[in-house]
Every structure is written in C-alpha cells, then in structure tokens.
Design an enzyme around this catalytic site. Structure first.
Site, short mmCIF file in Angstrom:
data_model
loop_
_atom_site.label_atom_id
_atom_site.label_comp_id
_atom_site.label_asym_id
_atom_site.label_seq_id
_atom_site.Cartn_x
_atom_site.Cartn_y
_atom_site.Cartn_z
N THR A 31 49.96 39.73 40.99
CA THR A 31 51.01 40.09 39.70
C THR A 31 52.38 40.23 39.86
OG1 THR A 31 50.37 42.48 40.15
CG2 THR A 31 48.83 41.52 38.67
N ILE A 109 42.50 32.44 42.86
CA ILE A 109 42.17 30.99 42.76
C ILE A 109 43.54 30.38 42.64
CG2 ILE A 109 40.08 30.84 41.87
CD1 ILE A 109 40.94 30.85 39.16
N HIS A 125 36.26 32.58 44.96
CA HIS A 125 35.91 31.98 43.69
C HIS A 125 36.77 30.61 43.59
CE1 HIS A 125 35.33 36.23 42.15
NE2 HIS A 125 34.20 35.95 42.59
N CYS A 133 35.26 15.45 40.12
CA CYS A 133 34.72 14.97 39.11
C CYS A 133 33.36 15.29 38.71
CB CYS A 133 34.88 13.15 39.30
SG CYS A 133 34.06 12.59 37.76
N CYS A 155 38.57 11.46 35.12
CA CYS A 155 38.21 10.47 36.42
C CYS A 155 38.89 9.11 36.17
CB CYS A 155 36.96 10.62 37.10
SG CYS A 155 36.69 9.78 38.53
N CYS A 158 35.42 6.57 36.80
CA CYS A 158 34.35 6.93 36.06
C CYS A 158 34.60 7.13 34.64
CB CYS A 158 33.10 7.50 36.92
SG CYS A 158 33.06 9.28 36.78
N SER A 197 39.91 45.42 41.35
CA SER A 197 39.28 46.40 40.54
C SER A 197 37.71 46.71 41.09
CB SER A 197 38.81 46.13 39.01
OG SER A 197 38.19 44.85 38.87
N ASN A 219 45.46 50.12 45.64
CA ASN A 219 45.40 49.58 44.25
C ASN A 219 46.21 50.58 42.95
OD1 ASN A 219 43.96 47.26 42.89
ND2 ASN A 219 43.23 49.09 41.61
P1 OAD Z 1 41.25 42.87 37.98
O1 OAD Z 1 41.99 42.52 37.01
O2 OAD Z 1 39.72 43.17 37.65
O3 OAD Z 1 41.82 43.96 38.88
C1 OAD Z 1 43.01 43.85 39.32
C2 OAD Z 1 43.39 45.30 39.86
O4 OAD Z 1 44.64 45.07 40.53
C3 OAD Z 1 43.57 46.32 38.95
O5 OAD Z 1 42.64 47.44 39.40
C4 OAD Z 1 45.03 46.65 38.67
O6 OAD Z 1 45.28 48.09 38.57
C5 OAD Z 1 45.44 46.15 40.38
N1 OAD Z 1 46.81 45.73 40.30
C6 OAD Z 1 47.73 44.81 39.56
N2 OAD Z 1 48.82 44.69 39.79
C7 OAD Z 1 48.96 45.56 41.02
C8 OAD Z 1 49.88 45.43 42.11
N3 OAD Z 1 51.00 45.02 41.84
N4 OAD Z 1 49.46 46.28 43.17
C9 OAD Z 1 48.34 47.12 43.36
N5 OAD Z 1 47.64 46.80 42.52
C10 OAD Z 1 47.60 46.19 41.38
O7 OAD Z 1 40.93 41.72 39.07
P2 OAD Z 1 39.86 41.30 40.14
O8 OAD Z 1 39.32 42.40 40.80
O9 OAD Z 1 40.68 40.09 41.10
O10 OAD Z 1 36.75 35.89 38.57
O11 OAD Z 1 38.79 40.34 39.31
C11 OAD Z 1 37.74 40.02 39.99
C12 OAD Z 1 37.38 38.69 39.28
O12 OAD Z 1 37.11 38.94 37.87
C13 OAD Z 1 38.45 37.38 39.17
O13 OAD Z 1 38.23 36.76 40.40
C14 OAD Z 1 38.03 36.64 38.04
C15 OAD Z 1 37.56 37.75 37.06
O14 OAD Z 1 36.40 37.30 36.31
C16 OAD Z 1 36.66 34.59 38.40
O15 OAD Z 1 37.89 33.89 38.13
C17 OAD Z 1 35.54 33.85 38.66
#
Ligand code: OAD
Length: 252
Positions: A31, A109, A125, A133, A155, A158, A197, A219
C-alpha cells in the site's frame, strides 16, 4: 503489554539471532507503494465496480471465461500499477536476504519484491506480469502484449486470449509453489507475517506449518492469529522496516 516500540526492538533481536527467516506477506506490504489492498476501508473490495459486479466475482475463473472484456478492463483499472516502486519493507527484505537465509512467501502479484532485489520469492498467487496464452500455452511478458479492439490481450501466434499467470477465485494454487512455501515455513526459526488480513484460504493455512521459535505479526489492523504470536506490531509496515533497518545497522 509491551509497546510497539519495544516489540520492534524485540523483532530486531529475533532477526539478529535467527538462522532462517520467512516473511509471509500480503497486500498491506504494497500500500505504501501506491497499490491499494483488498479489505481495508479504501481497498479494492470495498469500492463499487464500474462493471456493477462485486470485485471478488470479477476476479473469478467463471467471470474471466464469460466476460473477458470486463475482466481485462477491471484488471487494467484496479490491479495494474506498472510504475509502482518498492517501498522500505520490500527493500529491507531484499537487503536482509543478502545477509541471511530469507524466503519471502507472498500473496501479492505485483512483482515488487523482485524489483527490490529479493531472489528467494514464492508467489502463492502468481504474477500479473507473467502471461500465457489460454489456447496454445505460449508465455509472454506483459510488456510484449498486443490487444484487440475490446482491450483483450491476444496471442500473436494463435489469436487466443492471453492472461496473467495469477490464481483467480475457483482456481488452484500451483502444487510446487505450495510445496516451496510449506518447506520454507516449516524449517524457519522466525516467521514474520505482515500486511495481510490472513483470511484467504489456503494461503492463510500455510503459517500453521511453522514450528520455529518466534512468530511476529506486523499489521495495521488486528488479525485473529495474534493470540499465538510472540511479537505483535500495529504500525505501517514500511515504518517498521525503516526502524528495523536502523536497529540492525542496515542500509537499503
Ligand atoms: P487484505 O486487503 O485482505 O489485507 C491487507 C491487510 O494489510 C489489512 O489487514 C490491512 O490492515 C493491512 N495493511 C494495509 N496497509 C498496511 C501497511 N502500510 N502496513 C501494515 N499493514 C497494512 O489483503 P491480503 O491479505 O493480501 O487474492 O488478501 C489476500 C488475498 O485476497 C489476495 O492475495 C487476493 C485477495 O483476494 C488473489 O488475488 C488471488
């Protein structure tokens, strides 16, 4: 209850004495690089989409197959940040890998760990920048793509739809990637979980393989797994990285 400042000192100490470290991260790591996370109040899943379909549905296998135009439009508007630069946390981890055995296991990603210089990265992920493709399997770098009139990458060989090598909802994680993640986590003596999260399965379950000494969680908001962590820091992760760098005398 220790203050965040004391907990950061404790984490610096744990990093110093660890032989093998895993950092397990998520969208909160990026972020500060200008890439929104998913579930915070300004996250991708909280906004109404242009497509008028919940973002979690757009990012699913069935939606991609049925509505490629809308899928790629959403991807372009919400996920792609090709100019984003690594922040202090990415740079800290890359610098640490030059000193110690470090594996980054990420749900992100965005390629920012590699851009920072980390070599040992497990992308649970996948990556938005690695493409293939869906018809003939030819692989491409995102920079090489050409698009049809609907904005769908095609592509050159193809004509099939070219998509990112990312795991959508309803798709499986790559078994070798899972093995690498579990192997690194189960043999680490320090596990740092940050910016996630921890609600997305199966990625969140991999931290259960940790058998080492210290689990640290960094977090902004609270996560359920804090109860079993020895160190918990509720601070922006990029600020924690800068402080760790100072305490460990690291330049990055
Ligand atoms: P989330 O958005 O669920 O969680 C991000 C966490 O980071 C939250 O709890 C925020 O409070 C915390 N946060 C944000 N900025 C921060 C900072 N600067 N310092 C510390 N903490 C911070 O994201 P993910 O847990 O990554 O899947 O989500 C998991 C998966 O859900 C992702 O990989 C994605 C999504 O669906 C796919 O794309 C397959």
């Amino acid at each position: 209850m220790a203050t965040d400042e004391e907990e950061v000192k404790q984490l610096a100490k744990a990093i110093k004495s660890a032989q093998s470290i895993v950092f397990f991260g998520g969208a909160g790591v990026s972020t500060a690089s200008g890439i929104p996370d998913f579930r915070s109040s300004n996250g991708i899943y909280q906004k109404e989409t242009k497509q008028r379909v919940p973002a979690e549905e757009i990012l699913s296998h069935h939606f991609f197959l049925a509505h490629p135009k809308a899928f790629f439009e959403f991807e372009r508007d919400n996920l792609l940040f090709p100019a984003a630069k690594p922040n202090a946390m990415h740079l800290f981890l890359a610098a640490l890998e030059r000193l110690k055995k470090v594996t980054v296991v990420t749900q992100n990603i965005d390629d920012l760990h590699q851009k920072a210089g980390s070599k040992n990265v497990v992308e649970l992920h996948g990556s938005l920048y690695r493409m293939y493709c869906t018809e003939c399997g030819t692989t491409y770098d995102r920079s090489e793509l050409s698009y049809d009139a609907d904005g769908i990458p095609r592509c050159p060989k193809c004509g099939g739809i070219v998509r990112a090598d990312v795991v959508l909802y309803e798709e499986m994680l790559d078994p070798d990637t899972i093995k690498r993640a579990i192997s690194a986590i189960s043999t680490a003596d320090l596990l740092i979980v940050g910016g996630t999260s921890l609600v997305v399965y199966p990625a969140n379950s991999f931290i259960n393989y940790f058998r080492g000494k210290t689990l640290a969680i960094i977090n902004k908001s609270r996560v359920a797994e804090e109860q079993r962590a020895q160190i918990v820091i509720h601070q922006p992760i990029e600020e924690v990285a800068k402080e760790l760098g100072k305490q460990l005398n690291m330049e990055f």
